[in-house]
Write a protein that holds these residues in place. Structure first.
Motif, short mmCIF file in Angstrom:
data_model
loop_
_atom_site.label_atom_id
_atom_site.label_comp_id
_atom_site.label_asym_id
_atom_site.label_seq_id
_atom_site.Cartn_x
_atom_site.Cartn_y
_atom_site.Cartn_z
N THR A 101 0.88 -1.45 -0.26
CA THR A 101 -0.08 -0.05 -0.11
C THR A 101 0.83 1.24 -0.05
OG1 THR A 101 -0.28 -0.12 2.45
CG2 THR A 101 -2.07 -1.02 1.36
N GLY A 102 2.23 1.31 0.44
CA GLY A 102 3.08 2.50 0.23
C GLY A 102 3.04 2.92 1.79
N THR A 103 4.21 3.48 2.21
CA THR A 103 4.53 4.02 3.11
C THR A 103 4.99 5.39 3.00
OG1 THR A 103 5.39 2.02 4.43
CG2 THR A 103 6.01 4.27 5.44
N GLN B 36 -4.28 -0.02 -11.74
CA GLN B 36 -5.25 0.98 -11.22
C GLN B 36 -4.70 1.04 -9.67
OE1 GLN B 36 -8.81 -0.79 -9.23
NE2 GLN B 36 -9.89 0.43 -10.43
N GLN B 37 -4.66 2.54 -9.13
CA GLN B 37 -4.16 2.90 -7.87
C GLN B 37 -5.13 3.71 -7.42
OE1 GLN B 37 -0.31 4.96 -7.86
NE2 GLN B 37 -0.01 4.26 -5.63
N ILE B 38 -5.99 3.16 -6.42
CA ILE B 38 -6.84 3.78 -5.79
C ILE B 38 -6.31 4.57 -4.40
CG2 ILE B 38 -8.93 3.47 -4.22
CD1 ILE B 38 -9.66 0.91 -5.84
N LEU B 39 -6.78 5.69 -4.38
CA LEU B 39 -6.00 6.56 -3.13
C LEU B 39 -5.85 5.69 -1.87
CD1 LEU B 39 -5.52 9.53 -2.69
CD2 LEU B 39 -7.76 9.81 -1.57
N GLY B 40 -4.53 6.00 -1.28
CA GLY B 40 -4.43 5.32 -0.14
C GLY B 40 -3.78 3.87 -0.39
N GLN B 41 -3.64 3.28 -1.69
CA GLN B 41 -3.33 1.85 -2.00
C GLN B 41 -2.25 1.77 -2.77
OE1 GLN B 41 -6.90 -0.46 -2.86
NE2 GLN B 41 -8.13 0.47 -1.61
N GLY B 42 -1.67 0.81 -3.04
CA GLY B 42 -0.54 0.46 -4.05
C GLY B 42 -1.06 0.08 -5.24
N PRO B 43 -0.37 0.33 -6.65
CA PRO B 43 -0.95 -0.25 -7.87
C PRO B 43 -1.40 -1.46 -8.13
CG PRO B 43 1.19 1.17 -7.98
CD PRO B 43 0.97 0.85 -6.47
N LYS B 44 -2.36 -1.84 -8.50
CA LYS B 44 -2.95 -3.11 -8.79
C LYS B 44 -2.81 -3.40 -10.29
CE LYS B 44 -7.42 -5.55 -9.04
NZ LYS B 44 -9.06 -5.44 -8.61
N LEU B 45 -2.11 -4.57 -10.63
CA LEU B 45 -2.05 -4.89 -11.84
C LEU B 45 -3.29 -5.35 -12.77
CD1 LEU B 45 -0.17 -5.11 -14.66
CD2 LEU B 45 0.36 -7.53 -13.82
N ALA B 88 -9.83 6.61 -9.45
CA ALA B 88 -8.45 6.01 -9.03
C ALA B 88 -7.64 6.84 -10.04
CB ALA B 88 -8.47 4.58 -9.18
N VAL B 89 -6.40 6.48 -9.91
CA VAL B 89 -4.95 6.93 -10.88
C VAL B 89 -4.90 5.58 -11.74
CG1 VAL B 89 -2.88 7.58 -11.26
CG2 VAL B 89 -4.10 8.95 -9.36
N TYR B 90 -4.74 5.65 -13.02
CA TYR B 90 -4.83 4.47 -13.93
C TYR B 90 -3.16 4.72 -14.48
CZ TYR B 90 -9.41 3.20 -13.04
OH TYR B 90 -10.50 2.48 -12.59
N LEU B 91 -2.36 4.02 -14.04
CA LEU B 91 -0.92 4.03 -14.50
C LEU B 91 -0.64 2.98 -15.52
CD1 LEU B 91 0.32 4.09 -10.66
CD2 LEU B 91 0.58 5.97 -12.41
#
Lengths: 109, 116
Positions: A101-103, B36-45, B88-91
Motif C-alpha cells: 500500500t506504500g509508506t 489501477q491505483q486507488i487513493l491510499g493503496q498500491g498499484p494493482k495490475l 483512481a489513478v490509472y498508471l
C-alpha cells in the motif's frame, strides 16, 4: 489475506536519520523484490530490486530480503528532505506483480 | 530517452458514462502494463501485454473494462460504464523483454479519474 502487507505510516523523521521501511508477504513463489519511490502526482520509479534472499546496497539505500521470514526491508541512511515521498514495496512471480500500500515518509529539515 | 506518455492527465465523468485512457510506451519496449491505483493503496495490475498479445488479464473486471494494444505499440484502456469505485489513478508502464534478467518497469505519470 493480502499478498503483500505494508505499514502505511505516515513516518516523519529528522534530516540525517536512518529510516527503516518494511513489508511482509504470504506467497513463497515471489522471486523478485522491488522498492519504488512515488512522489505526489507522479508514477512510481524503481529504486532497487533484489532477486531471492540477501542484501543489496546502492548509495544511501540498502534492501534486505529474508525469504524464510517472508520479510523485506529498505533502509535509508542519512535521510534528506528530498527523500520525502511514498515508498512502495513490490514483488513478482512470473507474470504476477503485487504492490504494497506504500509508506508515506517525510524528512524534516 | 522519452518516458511513458499518458493522456489525459485528468478526467471527471459521471457514473454510467464511458471513458478511455491512452498510453504510449517507451520506444522498443515490448511489454506494456496497466495498473489501477486507488487513493491510499498500491498499484494493482489490471492487464499485461507483450507486443499486441495479452499475457495476463486475470484482475481486469472484464464486464466493464477493456484494453487493446493494436500494432504492439500504443494502448487504450476503456471503462464502460463507469462506477463510483472506479475513481483512481490509472498508471501505464512498459518494459523491455529480457529472458535472463529483471525487466524494470517504467511508469507514466498516470491518468486521475474521478467518477461522480
Amino acid at each position: 489475506q493480502k499478498e503483500v502487507e505494508q505499514d502505511p505510516g505516515p513516518l516523519s523523521v529528522p534530516e540525517g536519520a536512518i529510516v527503516s521501511l518494511n513489508c511482509t508477504y504470504s506467497n513463497s513463489a515471489f522471486q523478485y523484490f522491488m522498492w519504488y519511490r512515488q512522489y505526489s502526482r507522479k508514477g512510481p520509479e524503481l529504486l532497487m530490486y533484489t532477486y531471492s534472499s540477501g542484501n543489496k546496497e546502492d548509495g544511501r539505500f540498502t534492501a534486505q530480503v529474508d525469504k524464510s521470514s517472508k520479510y523485506i526491508s529498505l533502509f535509508i541512511r542519512d535521510s534528506q528532505p528530498s527523500d520525502s515521498a511514498t515508498y512502495l514495496c513490490a514483488m513478482s512471480a512470473g507474470n504476477q506483480f503485487y504492490f504494497g500500500t506504500g509508506t508515506s515518509l517525510t524528512v524534516i529539515p | 530517452e522519452a518516458g511513458v506518455a499518458q493522456s489525459p492527465r485528468y478526467k471527471i465523468i459521471e457514473k454510467r458514462q464511458s471513458v478511455a485512457f491512452w498510453c504510449n510506451p517507451i520506444s522498443g519496449h515490448a511489454t506494456l502494463y496497466w495498473y489501477q491505483q486507488i487513493l491510499g493503496q498500491g498499484p494493482k495490475l489490471l492487464i499485461q501485454f507483450q507486443n499486441n498479445g495479452v499475457v495476463d488479464d486475470s484482475q481486469l473486471p472484464k464486464d466493464r473494462f477493456s484494453a487493446e494494444r493494436l500494432k504492439g505499440v500504443d494502448s487504450t484502456l476503456k471503462i464502460q460504464p463507469a462506477k463510483l469505485e472506479d475513481s483512481a489513478v490509472y498508471l501505464c508502464a512498459s518494459s523491455l523483454v529480457r529472458v535472463i534478467s529483471y525487466n524494470e518497469q517504467f511508469f507514466g505519470p498516470g491518468t486521475r479519474l474521478t467518477v461522480l
